[in-house]
Design an enzyme around this catalytic site. Sequence first.
Site, PDB file in Angstrom:
ATOM      1  N   CYS A  73       0.837  -1.203   0.000  1.00  0.00           N
ATOM      2  CA  CYS A  73       0.000   0.000   0.000  1.00  0.00           C
ATOM      3  C   CYS A  73       0.872   1.254   0.000  1.00  0.00           C
ATOM      4  CB  CYS A  73      -1.006  -0.041   1.149  1.00  0.00           C
ATOM      5  SG  CYS A  73      -2.335   1.166   0.978  1.00  0.00           S
ATOM      6  N   HIS A 120      -3.979  -4.806   0.616  1.00  0.00           N
ATOM      7  CA  HIS A 120      -3.412  -5.336   1.855  1.00  0.00           C
ATOM      8  C   HIS A 120      -3.552  -6.855   1.872  1.00  0.00           C
ATOM      9  CE1 HIS A 120      -2.589  -1.635   4.121  1.00  0.00           C
ATOM     10  NE2 HIS A 120      -3.565  -1.123   3.415  1.00  0.00           N
ATOM     11  N   GLU A 166      -2.213  -8.855   3.811  1.00  0.00           N
ATOM     12  CA  GLU A 166      -2.275  -9.316   5.206  1.00  0.00           C
ATOM     13  C   GLU A 166      -3.664  -9.100   5.801  1.00  0.00           C
ATOM     14  OE1 GLU A 166      -1.240  -6.444   4.215  1.00  0.00           O
ATOM     15  OE2 GLU A 166      -1.359  -4.919   5.788  1.00  0.00           O
TER      16      GLU A 166
END
Lengths: 205, 253
Positions: free
Chosen positions: A78, A182, A184
């Site tokens: 990001c 993202h 994650e």
Amino acid sequence: MTTIALLDYGTGNLHSLAKAMARVGEVRIADDVSDALCADMLVLPGVGAFGQAASETAPFRGEIRSALAEGLPCIGVCLGMQLLLDSSEESAGEGIGLIGGSVRRISAKRLPQMGWNSVDWDSVARPSRASLRVPRLEVAYFANSFVASPSDESSVVAWATHEGDRFPSVVRTANTVGIQFHPEKSSRAGVDFLCGVAEELLACR
Amino acid sequence: MTLLKRIIACLDVDEGRVVKGVEFVNLTSVGDPAAMAERYEADGADEIVFLDVSATHSGRATLLDVVSRTAQRLFIPLTVGGGVRTVSDVDLVLRAGADKVAVNSAAVSNPLLLTEASVRFGAQCIVASIDARSREGGWEVYVNGGRVPTGLDAIDWARRCADLGAGEILMTSIDRDGTRYGYDLDLVAQVSEAVNVPVIASGGAGNAKHISEAFTSGADAALLAGILHDGTTDLLTLKAELLREGHTVRRAA
């Protein structure tokens, strides 16, 4: 043991990224750039504002850029991906400049782009250094108002579109991969993708 | 392709335990926020919200511990709200492992908190949480858990929050909260029209049709609590129904 340095610009949540990458190597949070560059892999996390992060990294931009250009495996997530470019409309400050171009605001009515969106993989065949072999992630979580606008699109591996505005969602230059979403935060499939990218880059060292 | 509509599971947390209408009978995880969040992720929740309702300092400290435990195993976005008063509170919650922070009463007493937090951490992690009760000609903002009227018009306040730097609006209808009669669709439509940031509809969800109506009225996301916690329905069933209705939602992995 493989070491992964997560560079801390001083704001935000680094837990999920650190935890997500723990199966690839030993993750440590680093506030010091020189220290971070000694690890096997550098991770530029994705929280905070461009100006804040740039003010932390700018004094070392030459050092970071050379390390990445020479093949240090690196993943920017990001904001961390945006830092790979020269500058940003979001705020003043210099990026690392590994990828030529700037960061621009998405042209859309509703911003930030917040939520799950498709990752559209580029169909153009590329030499291995500008592509990825890991299994493709189809849907991922985005939380951003700004996107990379590289001057040369040959680094773009995948795209995404918000309200009709198309932008790079994955880029690769040397052993550095920038990811606009993202992984994650994109559930198990996202974590698998992130770890797959990390392993692929580490194998290219 | 455009953004998928989100379903967000909300857990009220008191002194580190989930409270209010949680009746999973055969689960050892009953009441543990981290375990419940993880279960909802597996079922296909797009995000999780923890709302801290603790009245004490020790409760707050416990919450940070819960957030950090949750962040170790949750790989979808986590928003934490309740009792966030200052920029340093925002920092603590983010540092503990939250991705976004919801600010409610403190934004009314100190609107610049939204701006300061947004500049420092990015608009994408600052959620303005608004509790609104209907009144003649519109809705009024209430604070302190919906107990204290402020005189502010909820639509004007939502617009102002977005202007001040909030990256998302969580609009809860106090009238509908807990009723399962459906979201206040006029409120959803008006706030979605008024602001250019994503809007989460909250208060009143009873079934998939209600969520569908909220999406059609302009909401980007729908918040659910009771109907998930008491087992009335589950995320897999709801998402299957929404897909049949023609809404673009994420299928569980």
